[in-house]
Design a protein around this motif. Structure first.
Motif, short mmCIF file in Angstrom:
data_model
loop_
_atom_site.label_atom_id
_atom_site.label_comp_id
_atom_site.label_asym_id
_atom_site.label_seq_id
_atom_site.Cartn_x
_atom_site.Cartn_y
_atom_site.Cartn_z
N PRO A 173 0.84 -1.21 0.00
CA PRO A 173 0.00 0.00 0.00
C PRO A 173 0.87 1.26 0.00
O PRO A 173 1.86 1.34 0.71
CB PRO A 173 -0.82 -0.10 1.28
N LYS A 174 0.49 2.20 -0.83
CA LYS A 174 1.23 3.45 -0.95
C LYS A 174 0.79 4.41 0.16
O LYS A 174 -0.39 4.61 0.38
CB LYS A 174 0.93 4.07 -2.32
N PRO A 175 1.76 4.98 0.89
CA PRO A 175 1.38 5.91 1.96
C PRO A 175 0.75 7.18 1.39
O PRO A 175 1.14 7.66 0.33
CB PRO A 175 2.69 6.21 2.67
N SER A 176 -0.20 7.72 2.11
CA SER A 176 -0.90 8.93 1.69
C SER A 176 -0.13 10.15 2.15
O SER A 176 0.56 10.14 3.17
CB SER A 176 -2.30 8.94 2.29
N ILE A 177 -0.28 11.23 1.43
CA ILE A 177 0.33 12.50 1.81
C ILE A 177 -0.30 13.02 3.10
O ILE A 177 0.33 13.71 3.89
CB ILE A 177 0.15 13.54 0.68
N LEU A 178 -1.55 12.64 3.34
CA LEU A 178 -2.28 13.14 4.51
C LEU A 178 -2.08 12.29 5.77
O LEU A 178 -2.63 12.62 6.82
CB LEU A 178 -3.77 13.21 4.18
N ASP A 179 -1.31 11.21 5.70
CA ASP A 179 -1.09 10.35 6.86
C ASP A 179 -0.61 11.10 8.10
O ASP A 179 -1.10 10.83 9.20
CB ASP A 179 -0.14 9.21 6.52
N PRO A 180 0.33 12.04 8.01
CA PRO A 180 0.76 12.74 9.23
C PRO A 180 -0.36 13.53 9.90
O PRO A 180 -0.34 13.74 11.12
CB PRO A 180 1.84 13.69 8.73
N PHE A 181 -1.36 13.95 9.15
CA PHE A 181 -2.44 14.77 9.70
C PHE A 181 -3.63 13.95 10.19
O PHE A 181 -4.49 14.48 10.88
CB PHE A 181 -2.91 15.78 8.64
N LYS A 182 -3.69 12.68 9.85
CA LYS A 182 -4.82 11.85 10.25
C LYS A 182 -4.88 11.67 11.76
O LYS A 182 -5.96 11.57 12.33
CB LYS A 182 -4.76 10.51 9.55
N THR A 183 -3.72 11.62 12.41
CA THR A 183 -3.72 11.45 13.87
C THR A 183 -4.16 12.73 14.59
O THR A 183 -4.73 12.68 15.66
CB THR A 183 -2.32 11.05 14.36
N ILE A 184 -3.91 13.88 13.98
CA ILE A 184 -4.28 15.15 14.60
C ILE A 184 -5.80 15.34 14.61
O ILE A 184 -6.37 15.77 15.60
CB ILE A 184 -3.61 16.33 13.84
N PHE A 185 -6.46 15.01 13.51
CA PHE A 185 -7.89 15.27 13.37
C PHE A 185 -8.76 14.05 13.68
O PHE A 185 -9.96 14.12 13.56
CB PHE A 185 -8.20 15.76 11.96
N ALA A 186 -8.15 12.95 14.08
CA ALA A 186 -8.93 11.74 14.36
C ALA A 186 -9.48 11.71 15.75
O ALA A 186 -9.23 12.41 16.62
CB ALA A 186 -8.07 10.51 14.15
#
Length: 65
Positions: free
Chosen positions: A52-65
């Motif tokens: 699976p290719k990592p998403s550009i938004l992965d670093p921000f998913k933890t902030i807004f989750a």
């Protein structure tokens, strides 16, 4: 990507008397691909498992989750 359905279609068209060039044109694949699968009837298309290719938004998913 060659599916099992396309592979069966290749063999059916070949048995009906179509040439390699016409089979390739009908199915939208290369003549070499058609020739390869007609020469080796037991060969099935295999494709490696993709990572699976990592998403550009992965670093921000933890902030807004």
């Amino acid at each position: 990507m060659i599916t099992q359905e396309t592979l069966v279609e290749m063999h059916v068209l070949h048995r009906q008397g179509h040439g390699i060039r016409s089979i390739a044109r009908i199915l939208g694949v290369s003549r070499n691909t058609v020739r390869n699968y007609l020469r080796q009837p037991a060969k099935t298309p295999t494709y490696p498992e993709r990572q699976p290719k990592p998403s550009i938004l992965d670093p921000f998913k933890t902030i807004f989750a």
